[in-house]
Design an enzyme around this catalytic site. Structure first.
Site, PDB file in Angstrom:
ATOM      1  NE  ARG A  61      -2.518   0.852   3.436  1.00  0.00           N
ATOM      2  CZ  ARG A  61      -2.573   0.140   4.575  1.00  0.00           C
ATOM      3  NH1 ARG A  61      -3.267  -0.984   4.623  1.00  0.00           N
ATOM      4  NH2 ARG A  61      -1.957   0.549   5.664  1.00  0.00           N
ATOM      5  CE1 TYR A 114     -17.891  13.191 -13.385  1.00  0.00           C
ATOM      6  CE2 TYR A 114     -17.184  12.607 -11.170  1.00  0.00           C
ATOM      7  CZ  TYR A 114     -17.596  12.235 -12.438  1.00  0.00           C
ATOM      8  OH  TYR A 114     -17.697  10.917 -12.737  1.00  0.00           O
ATOM      9  CG  ASP A 186     -11.959  17.786 -11.342  1.00  0.00           C
ATOM     10  OD1 ASP A 186     -11.131  17.489 -12.221  1.00  0.00           O
ATOM     11  OD2 ASP A 186     -12.987  17.114 -11.110  1.00  0.00           O
ATOM     12  CE  LYS A 211     -13.712  10.755 -17.015  1.00  0.00           C
ATOM     13  NZ  LYS A 211     -14.190  11.870 -16.208  1.00  0.00           N
TER      14      LYS A 211
HETATM   15  C1  LIG Z   1     -14.751  11.681 -14.799  1.00  0.00           C
HETATM   16  C2  LIG Z   1     -14.481  12.837 -13.922  1.00  0.00           C
HETATM   17  C3  LIG Z   1     -14.168  12.656 -12.592  1.00  0.00           C
HETATM   18  C4  LIG Z   1     -14.216  11.307 -11.909  1.00  0.00           C
HETATM   19  O1  LIG Z   1     -13.335  10.381 -12.462  1.00  0.00           O
HETATM   20  P1  LIG Z   1     -13.605   8.802 -12.252  1.00  0.00           P
HETATM   21  O2  LIG Z   1     -12.298   8.184 -12.530  1.00  0.00           O
HETATM   22  O3  LIG Z   1     -14.671   8.442 -13.248  1.00  0.00           O
HETATM   23  O4  LIG Z   1     -14.064   8.614 -10.852  1.00  0.00           O
HETATM   24  C5  LIG Z   1     -13.866  13.766 -11.833  1.00  0.00           C
HETATM   25  N1  LIG Z   1     -13.884  15.006 -12.370  1.00  0.00           N
HETATM   26  C6  LIG Z   1     -14.177  15.216 -13.661  1.00  0.00           C
HETATM   27  C7  LIG Z   1     -14.171  16.598 -14.189  1.00  0.00           C
HETATM   28  C8  LIG Z   1     -14.500  14.136 -14.485  1.00  0.00           C
HETATM   29  O5  LIG Z   1     -14.828  14.353 -15.742  1.00  0.00           O
END
Ligand SMILES: *Cc1c(COP(=O)(O)O)cnc(C)c1O
Length: 392
Positions: A61, A114, A186, A211
């Site tokens: 971990r 989000y 974010d 992403k």
């Molecule tokens: C997809 C997304 C997330 C979350 O990501 P996951 O890996 O799907 O949990 C957070 N912030 C934004 C802007 C996103 O598009």
């Protein structure tokens, strides 16, 4: 052999950092890529070493060569001292929020965050006694008024999910710092290639590496990058919660980030071509792509960002059924959540459902598009057919 980690030094330009930062091949028989270590237990030579804290790896971990390699790349790109990996992008947003707040605190959350981040705030944070207040990213006056009450943290997203408002990050972050609030952002849309939050007054930068960073629609992973005290707090909560990412996903993300620069160049080029075509089409009401001259947020985007990615939205004046017909008619745009992979996607979100501090016009339907790596002319022809379904 030269120490690869040294190439993180700022004397190198971005493309060189991406290609050359990460692991040191000399540490693993010269193999270019880091080993994928499946591990829980790590052995120590003796009892003393097991408590001394001097051994590089101590438990599954707590890190592995693959984790270090990916974190080194993220630190180089974000300009951070510390990056930690978490299982999803959502966890990358929730850990920092939990790390810097306690019962009785108040947090300001940007209204276009989000949606699952909002869910965490309304659920977990509220349940543990944190007051959650949403604000309009473009209403600086109200934001200033909200900051007059003691505020522990400000959560930003730039541009905002679905609606692509571009907040003035240096201004909002600066105002928050004046009252001692921790600022987190974010940064999933821009990736650290096109925006570096820590250079613009933020304390913490988070990514859904799910992403663009991983980039192939085949895994979920989050990263949290920070400096100093903020980094220590995040690390503490991460450790207390026992967050861990499996080695295969870490490796695939490392492999993905190595081509981030070239992939994003193509996403950006394709998105620009498609967005310009859409902007010239009278069936389209608005194109919400900050990179487009005249689009909402363009001036601030131009000032603060060094590029744009392949995700934007268009709006249509009409009812939801007609807009759904457009999305249903598209062939090349899959209907799917997420984005940042090689493929084009379209969704028809219910914007007003995930807004409380701002309102979205009822007669304006928003279609979010992710422009993938297909030929943009094929995407345009597909959208042309889709929009014909709207008119008909
Ligand atoms: C997809 C997304 C997330 C979350 O990501 P996951 O890996 O799907 O949990 C957070 N912030 C934004 C802007 C996103 O598009």
């Amino acid at each position: 052999m030269k120490d690869q980690r040294d190439t993180a030094a700022s004397r190198y330009r971005r493309a060189t950092q991406i290609a050359r930062t990460g692991n040191d091949p000399a540490e693993f028989f010269g193999f270019v890529n880091p080993p994928v270590v499946h591990a829980s237990t790590v052995l120590f030579p003796d009892v003393e070493t097991s408590f001394a804290g001097t051994q590089r790896y101590t438990y599954g971990r707590r890190g592995s060569p693959g984790v270090d390699a990916l974190c080194n790349v993220m630190n180089a790109l974000e300009g951070s001292e510390s990056t930690i990996l978490v299982p999803t992008g959502l966890v990358a947003c929730t850990v920092p929020l939990a790390a810097v707040t306690k019962a009785g605190d108040r947090v300001l959350i940007v209204d276009n965050a989000y949606a699952p981040t909002r869910k965490f705030c309304d659920g977990f944070l509220t349940r543990f006694g944190v007051e959650v207040v949403y604000f309009d990213p473009l209403d600086v006056e109200t934001y200033a008024r909200l900051l007059k009450s003691p505020t522990a943290a400000v959560f930003l997203e730039a541009p905002g999910s679905l609606t692509f408002e571009v907040p003035d990050v240096p201004l909002l972050a600066g105002m928050a710092k004046e009252v001692g609030a921790t600022v987190m952002l974010d940064n999933t849309w821009a990736t650290p290639l096109y925006f570096r939050p820590l250079d613009h007054g933020c304390d913490i930068s988070m990514h859904a590496a799910t992403k663009y960073i991983a980039g192939h629609s085949d895994l979920l992973l989050g990263t949290i990058s920070a400096n100093g005290e903020a980094a220590e707090k995040v690390k503490k909560t991460w450790d207390e919660w026992g967050e861990h990412v499996g080695p295969d996903d870490v490796y695939l993300t490392y492999r993905g980030v190595k081509t981030l620069d070239v992939r994003l160049e193509r996403h950006q080029r394709n998105a620009r071509i498609v967005a310009e075509w859409l902007a010239a089409d009278p069936r389209v009401h608005r194109v919400l792509y900050p990179a487009l001259p005249g689009a909402p947020g363009h001036e601030i985007w131009k000032r603060d960002f060094s590029g744009a990615t392949g995700l934007f939205a268009i709006t249509l004046k009409g009812d939801r059924e007609s807009a759904a017909r457009v999305v249903d008619t598209l062939d090349l745009f899959g209907i799917g959540f997420s984005w940042g992979g090689f493929e084009s996607l379209a969704t028809l979100p219910m914007v007003q459902r995930v807004r409380t501090a701002t309102t979205w016009p009822e007669d304006e339907q928003l279609i979010r598009l992710h422009i993938g790596l297909e030929d943009p002319q094929d995407l345009i022809e597909d959208l042309d057919r889709g929009l014909a379904a709207f008119a008909g």
